[in-house]
Design an enzyme around this catalytic site. Structure first.
Site, PDB file in Angstrom:
ATOM      1  N   TYR A  46     -10.933   6.524   4.363  1.00 27.60           N
ATOM      2  CA  TYR A  46     -11.302   7.832   3.816  1.00 27.60           C
ATOM      3  C   TYR A  46     -10.936   8.959   4.774  1.00 27.60           C
ATOM      4  CZ  TYR A  46     -13.975  11.627   1.808  1.00 27.60           C
ATOM      5  OH  TYR A  46     -14.331  12.840   1.271  1.00 27.60           O
ATOM      6  N   PRO A  99     -14.677  21.576   7.450  1.00 26.95           N
ATOM      7  CA  PRO A  99     -15.585  20.784   6.605  1.00 26.95           C
ATOM      8  C   PRO A  99     -14.968  19.428   6.266  1.00 26.95           C
ATOM      9  CG  PRO A  99     -14.468  22.455   5.292  1.00 26.95           C
ATOM     10  CD  PRO A  99     -14.058  22.691   6.715  1.00 26.95           C
ATOM     11  N   TYR A 153     -17.304  23.933  -3.054  1.00 27.08           N
ATOM     12  CA  TYR A 153     -16.460  23.403  -4.123  1.00 27.08           C
ATOM     13  C   TYR A 153     -16.996  23.985  -5.427  1.00 27.08           C
ATOM     14  CZ  TYR A 153     -14.093  19.892  -1.252  1.00 27.08           C
ATOM     15  OH  TYR A 153     -13.325  19.258  -0.321  1.00 27.08           O
ATOM     16  N   ARG A 188      -4.857   9.264  -3.515  1.00 26.67           N
ATOM     17  CA  ARG A 188      -5.086   8.776  -2.161  1.00 26.67           C
ATOM     18  C   ARG A 188      -5.054   7.249  -2.145  1.00 26.67           C
ATOM     19  NH1 ARG A 188     -10.178  12.841  -0.754  1.00 26.67           N
ATOM     20  NH2 ARG A 188      -9.060  14.794  -1.212  1.00 26.67           N
ATOM     21  N   HIS A 319      -5.360  20.821   3.195  1.00 31.77           N
ATOM     22  CA  HIS A 319      -6.438  19.819   3.125  1.00 31.77           C
ATOM     23  C   HIS A 319      -6.111  18.607   3.989  1.00 31.77           C
ATOM     24  CE1 HIS A 319     -10.183  19.503   0.745  1.00 31.77           C
ATOM     25  NE2 HIS A 319     -10.089  18.210   0.961  1.00 31.77           N
ATOM     26  N   GLY A 352      -3.564  19.233  10.694  1.00 30.93           N
ATOM     27  CA  GLY A 352      -2.644  18.800  11.727  1.00 30.93           C
ATOM     28  C   GLY A 352      -3.056  19.148  13.136  1.00 30.93           C
TER      29      GLY A 352
END
Length: 430
Positions: A46, A99, A153, A188, A319, A352
């Site tokens: 995850y 976050p 969100y 993912r 993200h 990154g």
């Protein structure tokens, strides 16, 4: 300000005399390896995983590696200044903790430990909308340091959005960070191959289960038509137990109650709004007194439109490569956004960032501040709050030393040059 790099080095080397070593590795590759040993397979997938072939994850790193610092000599930079002002608050460091949701996968104290680590290091944290604890429990720990912001969100329920905003104001958040790039979850493969979505197991939904509007929606779900139940299997029973354990209240009561399962179903139904538009963003200014930051901006035109909609800042982010495979790297998008904003609002960057040198390069390209993500999550996995604090302080120390060694008193003084490789193993600067 104090030379934090030398202070941190002195701490480590003096500790070494007494046989003490840092709690977590000080370089990212070793930190990630250590964290992988400490985490479950699902947790590592995850946190580490990206979208698709993870091309965007690699692109984020490649963008930093293409940009090289050009050290200048004999500039007398005995003191460096990395302080920054954001929304009326003077911060000693141009760094925030990004976050990250479902950190209860990583550590049992999850966001509480992150808040304590951030406070210890003197940086703000952005509390995830998908946290493992309610913001009312996380906020006081973060306020002991440099404070906290709240990530939003945008749910399909406007009442729930307004409840989150009101709670963030009441709990002392310094800003609200509206995440634009996750109106649906990206593809993912690491999670898909494990059949694992933490929220479907009741992880990372504490902001919801602690909310009165969401509680009402959950009761409606529980009272409504029952969804067909598949035949029980050992795995399904374990999932039910996990959901009951993660839901507020007594575990024994939750096992008998329909509400824990209804809460998960309700979350999956209302989590995000695929139809979110600029018209929705324009309503925010009348719905909260908090400064508004839009996260996920990668195009200059979107940055201009954000300011036209009345927002107070933008966060350049893809993200962490978790949403669109083949996306533009955040660092590559940064200069265009900085030019479009033209000093009218803060521009932050994430995705990154692995080191103090990365932070220095982002700031030299015009970012007001940078956000740290996976590194602090790995620090959490290895050593809890102490790991978060050390990773953060190490990044700040390297930032300070990078400026000192490059002859820069502030990040704006740093000189950069692009770097290209014409063939494998043959570096050529231009």
């Amino acid at each position: 300000m104090a030379a934090s790099g030398r202070v941190r080095q002195d701490e480590v080397y003096r500790g070494g005399i007494a046989g003490r070593r840092p709690a977590v590795p000080t370089a990212f590759p070793a930190l990630e390896r250590r964290a992988r040993w400490s985490m479950s397979r699902r947790a590592y997938a995850y946190v580490a995983g990206g979208a698709g072939s993870e091309e965007t994850v690699r692109a984020n790193r490649a963008a930093f590696e293409r940009l090289r610092v050009v050290p200048r000599m004999l500039r007398g930079v005995g003191e460096r200044d990395t302080s920054v002002e954001l929304f009326g608050q003077r911060l000693a460091h141009p760094l925030l903790l990004a976050p990250i949701g479902a950190l209860d996968l990583v550590h049992r104290r999850a966001d509480l430990a992150v808040a304590e680590g951030a406070a210890n290091a003197g940086v703000p944290m952005i509390v995830s909308n998908q946290a493992g604890f309610p913001m009312e429990e996380i906020g006081p720990r973060a306020r002991a340091g440099a404070g906290w912001w709240f990530q939003l969100y945008w749910s399909t329920s406007d009442d729930l959005v307004d409840s989150f905003l009101a709670r963030a104001e009441a709990a002392g958040a310094g800003a609200v960070v509206v995440t634009l790039d996750t109106t649906v979850l990206g593809w993912r493969p690491r999670d898909l191959d494990l059949g694992h979505l933490p929220f479907a197991r009741g992880l990372g939904i504490a902001q919801y289960t602690s909310d009165p509007v969401f509680a009402s929606l959950t009761r409606e779900t529980a009272a409504g038509p029952r969804r067909p139940t598949p035949p029980p299997t050992p795995a399904a029973v374990r999932t039910l137990v996990e959901i009951s354990r993660n839901h507020p209240g007594r575990f024994a009561d939750n096992l008998r109650s329909p509400l824990p399962r209804a809460a998960v179903e309700t979350f999956l139904r209302v989590y995000s709004r695929p139809t979110l538009s600029w018209d929705d963003i324009a309503t925010l200014r009348s719905r909260t007194r908090l400064p508004i930051v839009l996260k996920g901006v990668l195009h200059p035109d979107d940055a201009r439109r954000a300011l036209d909609a009345g927002v107070d800042g933008v966060l350049v982010s893809n993200h962490g490569g978790r949403q669109v495979d083949g996306s533009v790297a955040s660092l590559d998008a940064l200069p265009g956004v900085v030019e479009a904003v033209d000093g009218r609002a803060p521009v932050l960057l994430d995705s990154g960032v692995r080191s103090g040198s990365d932070v220095a390069r982002a700031l030299a390209l015009g970012a007001t501040a940078a956000c740290l993500g996976r590194p602090f999550a790995y620090g959490l996995a290895v050593a809890g709050a102490a790991g978060v604090a050390q990773v953060t302080r190490d990044v700040l120390a390297e930032l300070d030393l990078t400026l000192a060694l490059a002859g820069a008193r502030t990040p704006a003084d740093l000189e950069l040059a692009p770097f290209a490789t014409t063939e494998p193993g043959v570096p050529t600067s231009r």
